[in-house]
Design a protein around this motif. Structure first.
Motif, PDB file in Angstrom:
ATOM      1  N   ALA B  47       0.825  -1.211   0.000  1.00  0.00           N
ATOM      2  CA  ALA B  47       0.000   0.000   0.000  1.00  0.00           C
ATOM      3  C   ALA B  47       0.859   1.261   0.000  1.00  0.00           C
ATOM      4  O   ALA B  47       0.618   2.202  -0.758  1.00  0.00           O
ATOM      5  CB  ALA B  47      -0.924   0.005   1.214  1.00  0.00           C
ATOM      6  N   LEU B  48       1.893   1.275   0.846  1.00  0.00           N
ATOM      7  CA  LEU B  48       2.749   2.460   0.950  1.00  0.00           C
ATOM      8  C   LEU B  48       3.499   2.709  -0.353  1.00  0.00           C
ATOM      9  O   LEU B  48       3.613   3.840  -0.827  1.00  0.00           O
ATOM     10  CB  LEU B  48       3.757   2.280   2.095  1.00  0.00           C
ATOM     11  CG  LEU B  48       3.202   2.367   3.514  1.00  0.00           C
ATOM     12  CD1 LEU B  48       4.264   1.952   4.519  1.00  0.00           C
ATOM     13  CD2 LEU B  48       2.712   3.783   3.805  1.00  0.00           C
ATOM     14  N   SER B  49       4.016   1.626  -0.919  1.00  0.00           N
ATOM     15  CA  SER B  49       4.800   1.782  -2.132  1.00  0.00           C
ATOM     16  C   SER B  49       3.908   2.213  -3.292  1.00  0.00           C
ATOM     17  O   SER B  49       4.334   2.971  -4.168  1.00  0.00           O
ATOM     18  CB  SER B  49       5.511   0.463  -2.458  1.00  0.00           C
ATOM     19  OG  SER B  49       6.530   0.687  -3.385  1.00  0.00           O
ATOM     20  N   VAL B 258      10.275   0.250  -7.215  1.00  0.00           N
ATOM     21  CA  VAL B 258      11.395   0.242  -8.148  1.00  0.00           C
ATOM     22  C   VAL B 258      11.704  -1.182  -8.607  1.00  0.00           C
ATOM     23  O   VAL B 258      11.917  -1.445  -9.789  1.00  0.00           O
ATOM     24  CB  VAL B 258      12.638   0.898  -7.517  1.00  0.00           C
ATOM     25  CG1 VAL B 258      13.856   0.741  -8.415  1.00  0.00           C
ATOM     26  CG2 VAL B 258      12.372   2.373  -7.240  1.00  0.00           C
ATOM     27  N   LEU B 259      11.699  -2.108  -7.658  1.00  0.00           N
ATOM     28  CA  LEU B 259      12.002  -3.497  -8.004  1.00  0.00           C
ATOM     29  C   LEU B 259      10.888  -4.130  -8.825  1.00  0.00           C
ATOM     30  O   LEU B 259      11.119  -4.879  -9.760  1.00  0.00           O
ATOM     31  CB  LEU B 259      12.212  -4.335  -6.740  1.00  0.00           C
ATOM     32  CG  LEU B 259      13.580  -4.251  -6.101  1.00  0.00           C
ATOM     33  CD1 LEU B 259      13.675  -5.250  -4.973  1.00  0.00           C
ATOM     34  CD2 LEU B 259      14.666  -4.519  -7.119  1.00  0.00           C
ATOM     35  N   GLY B 260       9.657  -3.835  -8.465  1.00  0.00           N
ATOM     36  CA  GLY B 260       8.532  -4.459  -9.148  1.00  0.00           C
ATOM     37  C   GLY B 260       8.255  -3.835 -10.507  1.00  0.00           C
ATOM     38  O   GLY B 260       7.866  -4.513 -11.442  1.00  0.00           O
ATOM     39  N   GLY B 261       8.465  -2.556 -10.602  1.00  0.00           N
ATOM     40  CA  GLY B 261       8.183  -1.844 -11.846  1.00  0.00           C
ATOM     41  C   GLY B 261       7.641  -0.475 -11.521  1.00  0.00           C
ATOM     42  O   GLY B 261       6.477  -0.331 -11.170  1.00  0.00           O
ATOM     43  N   ILE B 262       8.507   0.527 -11.634  1.00  0.00           N
ATOM     44  CA  ILE B 262       8.119   1.881 -11.246  1.00  0.00           C
ATOM     45  C   ILE B 262       7.121   2.450 -12.264  1.00  0.00           C
ATOM     46  O   ILE B 262       7.245   2.217 -13.455  1.00  0.00           O
ATOM     47  CB  ILE B 262       9.379   2.769 -11.102  1.00  0.00           C
ATOM     48  CG1 ILE B 262       9.021   4.131 -10.516  1.00  0.00           C
ATOM     49  CG2 ILE B 262      10.126   2.901 -12.404  1.00  0.00           C
ATOM     50  CD1 ILE B 262      10.238   4.931 -10.071  1.00  0.00           C
ATOM     51  N   GLY B 263       6.117   3.140 -11.738  1.00  0.00           N
ATOM     52  CA  GLY B 263       5.118   3.726 -12.615  1.00  0.00           C
ATOM     53  C   GLY B 263       4.177   2.714 -13.242  1.00  0.00           C
ATOM     54  O   GLY B 263       3.603   2.961 -14.285  1.00  0.00           O
ATOM     55  N   THR B 264       4.047   1.548 -12.619  1.00  0.00           N
ATOM     56  CA  THR B 264       3.110   0.553 -13.129  1.00  0.00           C
ATOM     57  C   THR B 264       2.084   0.233 -12.051  1.00  0.00           C
ATOM     58  O   THR B 264       2.297   0.477 -10.869  1.00  0.00           O
ATOM     59  CB  THR B 264       3.818  -0.754 -13.518  1.00  0.00           C
ATOM     60  OG1 THR B 264       4.437  -1.315 -12.349  1.00  0.00           O
ATOM     61  CG2 THR B 264       4.888  -0.516 -14.574  1.00  0.00           C
ATOM     62  N   LEU B 265       0.991  -0.367 -12.495  1.00  0.00           N
ATOM     63  CA  LEU B 265      -0.115  -0.661 -11.595  1.00  0.00           C
ATOM     64  C   LEU B 265       0.229  -1.777 -10.608  1.00  0.00           C
ATOM     65  O   LEU B 265      -0.173  -1.749  -9.453  1.00  0.00           O
ATOM     66  CB  LEU B 265      -1.313  -1.082 -12.460  1.00  0.00           C
ATOM     67  CG  LEU B 265      -2.719  -0.917 -11.956  1.00  0.00           C
ATOM     68  CD1 LEU B 265      -2.938   0.450 -11.347  1.00  0.00           C
ATOM     69  CD2 LEU B 265      -3.679  -1.142 -13.117  1.00  0.00           C
ATOM     70  N   TRP B 266       0.993  -2.759 -11.067  1.00  0.00           N
ATOM     71  CA  TRP B 266       1.269  -3.921 -10.235  1.00  0.00           C
ATOM     72  C   TRP B 266       2.669  -3.937  -9.647  1.00  0.00           C
ATOM     73  O   TRP B 266       2.979  -4.772  -8.794  1.00  0.00           O
ATOM     74  CB  TRP B 266       1.035  -5.205 -11.030  1.00  0.00           C
ATOM     75  CG  TRP B 266      -0.410  -5.476 -11.235  1.00  0.00           C
ATOM     76  CD1 TRP B 266      -1.139  -5.268 -12.372  1.00  0.00           C
ATOM     77  CD2 TRP B 266      -1.347  -5.973 -10.263  1.00  0.00           C
ATOM     78  NE1 TRP B 266      -2.450  -5.597 -12.170  1.00  0.00           N
ATOM     79  CE2 TRP B 266      -2.612  -6.039 -10.895  1.00  0.00           C
ATOM     80  CE3 TRP B 266      -1.223  -6.358  -8.926  1.00  0.00           C
ATOM     81  CZ2 TRP B 266      -3.746  -6.482 -10.218  1.00  0.00           C
ATOM     82  CZ3 TRP B 266      -2.361  -6.804  -8.266  1.00  0.00           C
ATOM     83  CH2 TRP B 266      -3.602  -6.861  -8.914  1.00  0.00           C
ATOM     84  N   GLY B 267       3.520  -3.059 -10.105  1.00  0.00           N
ATOM     85  CA  GLY B 267       4.905  -3.054  -9.647  1.00  0.00           C
ATOM     86  C   GLY B 267       5.067  -3.015  -8.135  1.00  0.00           C
ATOM     87  O   GLY B 267       5.750  -3.868  -7.556  1.00  0.00           O
ATOM     88  N   PRO B 268       4.433  -2.044  -7.446  1.00  0.00           N
ATOM     89  CA  PRO B 268       4.621  -1.948  -5.993  1.00  0.00           C
ATOM     90  C   PRO B 268       4.197  -3.216  -5.251  1.00  0.00           C
ATOM     91  O   PRO B 268       4.912  -3.687  -4.358  1.00  0.00           O
ATOM     92  CB  PRO B 268       3.743  -0.761  -5.600  1.00  0.00           C
ATOM     93  CG  PRO B 268       3.642   0.060  -6.829  1.00  0.00           C
ATOM     94  CD  PRO B 268       3.638  -0.916  -7.973  1.00  0.00           C
ATOM     95  N   ALA B 269       3.039  -3.779  -5.618  1.00  0.00           N
ATOM     96  CA  ALA B 269       2.551  -4.973  -4.939  1.00  0.00           C
ATOM     97  C   ALA B 269       3.496  -6.144  -5.179  1.00  0.00           C
ATOM     98  O   ALA B 269       3.875  -6.870  -4.247  1.00  0.00           O
ATOM     99  CB  ALA B 269       1.140  -5.315  -5.424  1.00  0.00           C
ATOM    100  N   LEU B 270       3.910  -6.314  -6.427  1.00  0.00           N
ATOM    101  CA  LEU B 270       4.810  -7.410  -6.763  1.00  0.00           C
ATOM    102  C   LEU B 270       6.151  -7.239  -6.046  1.00  0.00           C
ATOM    103  O   LEU B 270       6.696  -8.181  -5.461  1.00  0.00           O
ATOM    104  CB  LEU B 270       5.019  -7.442  -8.284  1.00  0.00           C
ATOM    105  CG  LEU B 270       5.856  -8.580  -8.846  1.00  0.00           C
ATOM    106  CD1 LEU B 270       5.168  -9.908  -8.604  1.00  0.00           C
ATOM    107  CD2 LEU B 270       6.087  -8.378 -10.338  1.00  0.00           C
TER     108      LEU B 270
END
Lengths: 234, 325
Positions: B47-49, B258-270
């Motif tokens: 959530a935070l990311s 950043v690791l999941g994919g910055i500026g993407t919908l699923w990046g932070p959760a992943l």
């Protein structure tokens, strides 16, 4: 439609354009030609509200827009295709086009120009989901023009559309400018490529170190020896 | 526009519903408090990311000072609860609003700074916040505040016996921030933010009000970060400046995205799903003994991901074509 009166813009103390006056009538194609550093881009940026003029007036359909912020100028119906295309590289072709359309509140207004753009540049329709950065130079220019058309401008300003594009596509793009005019949009085009631009323009202004040194029908300018010497270095 | 686009959007919602359903069921068989704790933290950082991603991913304004908003959220709800008896649910909303207001005040000068200068300013501002709270007697200064826990209660949002209520709240928050991002992504603001990130001059030439766009992104981002901070305060039930406002939080909000994919919908959760359990597991199994092997391992994993997938883990499954056909 557009009346520019003794416009001067300075750039960190240096005069970029000085006392420039020009006019563009509705449905005209007007070219501003000149060598590198003549102040062509500064002129367009000032007209688009991206640079503040030091003095002078810019009348668009009677309203003085000198010093107005870009979004206001846009709203009045002026769109600029900036130099070097300036796309959103990692966004898809679709998203780039969409970004042009958000000036309009109603969804139908936003989507209406899409058909025009696809008819003008069928390649864009084929590449909707591709990232803008994966397009060729010519296609990128088409996208930049298409994006500006999405704002449904009455005056379209093009800054060096031939820059960095293979010759075959230059003709295609300049042809599209003609088509755009036929559809009712007025065009102000800035170019270094003299011959090709003067072929499609009705009238032209020659800019040299920030000043208008000559103006007249495009054919006359094209035939003028002085101009050719000054620009082509013959 | 095209229907293929709408279908893709709808599919995203279906995937989200499935993921949430799995996440709801996931902790049901787990009684181990240690594992429950990891689950809570993972979902909270998702959530935070995601909140951080709104400003830094979508709008491209890299903040390394989000600990400021996190801390403000934690302190706002805790102070209101401890000093005035205001239940944390209102405190959360208040903290979010205060953080959004501070983001706007801070944004006024900072968004005139470009690129790296903006990032440095965010770090400095968060440090100033930390120092202020370390010295502010009313908020307990360096010794912090204790949230009174009387028993299990949804009203005061405190639970002693199980961590599951915290887990479900964090999951709800992550889902809300995801949904907000989902809807913003296809809205005028979402497009404006990406335009500002990609090319400010081009954005301007299309009538995008760059400064205003940045301010809006900062306010939304700070709001949800602070709600996360309020949640964290309730979860740990004791806060001091060193536990809610240090640089580490700023980093831990940025890293998953950043690791999941910055500026993407699923990046932070992943990213959070990979990073947070990894952080906790390496700490428990390799940490201790003062050798720091866990941190070396942890750093190495981050480096490998960053080198192999510079655009984030999500690019493994991303549909956007990166090369001409």
């Amino acid at each position: 439609m557009l009346e520019v009166k003794s416009l001067t813009t300075t750039y960190e103390g240096l005069v970029a354009i000085s006392d420039v006056s020009l006019s563009v009538a509705a449905r005209e194609i007007v070219a501003v030609v000149g060598a590198n550093g003549a102040g062509k881009s500064t002129l367009l940026k000032t007209l688009a509200g991206m640079e503040r003029p030091a003095s002078g007036r810019i009348l668009f359909e009677g309203e003085d827009i000198a010093g107005s912020p870009t979004h206001r100028v846009n709203m009045l119906g002026i769109a600029l295709v900036p130099e070097g295309r300036r796309l959103f590289p990692r966004l898809s072709v679709r998203d780039n086009l969409r970004l042009g359309s958000y000036l309009h509140r109603r969804k139908s207004d936003r989507e209406a120009p899409l058909d025009t753009v696809f008819k003008l540049f069928p390649r864009l329709a084929e590449r909707l989901d591709q990232r803008a950065e994966t397009l060729s130079g010519g296609e990128q220019q088409m996208l930049a023009i298409g994006r500006a058309l999405m704002t449904r401008p009455r005056l379209l300003m093009l800054d060096e559309p031939s820059q960095g594009i293979m010759p075959k596509l230059v003709d295609e793009i300049l042809d599209s400018v003609r088509t755009i005019r036929e559809a009712g949009t007025t065009v102000l085009i800035v170019e270094q490529r003299l011959a090709e631009t003067l072929e499609i323009a009705d009238r032209a202004y020659v800019l040299q170190t920030g000043r208008v040194v000559m103006s007249g029908p495009a054919k006359e300018i094209a035939g003028n020896e002085d101009v050719r010497r000054a620009y082509l270095g013959i | 526009m095209a229907t293929a686009f709408e279908i893709r959007r709808r599919n995203q919602l279906i995937i989200a519903a499935v993921v949430v359903a799995i996440m709801i069921a996931l902790p049901l068989g787990i009684k181990d408090v240690y594992v429950q704790n990891i689950l809570v933290l993972t979902v909270m950082y998702a959530a935070l990311s995601q909140s951080w991603n709104i400003l830094s991913g979508y709008c491209g304004q890299i903040s390394l000072g989000h600990a400021l908003y996190f801390g403000i959220g934690a302190y706002a709800s805790t102070l209101l609860f401890v000093k005035f008896g205001v239940i944390p649910w209102f405190g959360m909303a208040a903290g979010g609003i205060i953080a959004a207001a501070i983001a706007l005040i801070v944004g006024w000068p900072c968004f005139r700074l470009g690129g790296h200068y903006f990032t440095i300013a965010t770090i400095v501002l968060a440090e100033i916040g930390l120092i202020l709270f370390l010295n502010w007697d009313y908020s307990g200064a360096a010794s912090g505040l204790q949230i009174p826990v009387s028993g299990d209660s949804w009203l005061t949002f405190t639970f002693l016996r199980s961590k599951l209520p915290y887990y479900y709240f964090a999951l709800g928050l992550a889902a809300v921030v995801w949904l907000v991002t989902f809807f913003i992504e296809d809205s005028k603001w979402g497009y404006y933010w990406r335009a500002v990130r990609e090319n400010t001059i081009a954005a301007q030439s299309l009538g995008v009000q760059v400064f205003r766009s940045k301010m809006a992104a900062a306010a939304v981002s700070a709001f949800f970060t602070a709600v996360g901070g309020s949640f964290y305060a309730q979860f740990v039930s004791y806060i001091d400046p060193d536990s809610v406002m240090v640089f580490q939080f700023s980093l831990l909000m940025a890293l998953p995205a950043v690791l999941g994919g910055i500026g993407t919908l699923w990046g932070p959760a992943l990213g959070a799903a990979v990073l947070i359990p990894l952080t906790e597991l390496t700490r428990s199994y390799m940490g201790g003994g003062g050798k720091g092997i866990d941190l070396i391992f942890y750093g190495a994993v981050i480096m490998i991901i960053a080198l192999a997938r510079p655009e984030g883990l999500l690019s493994l499954v991303s549909r956007t074509r990166h090369a001409p056909p």
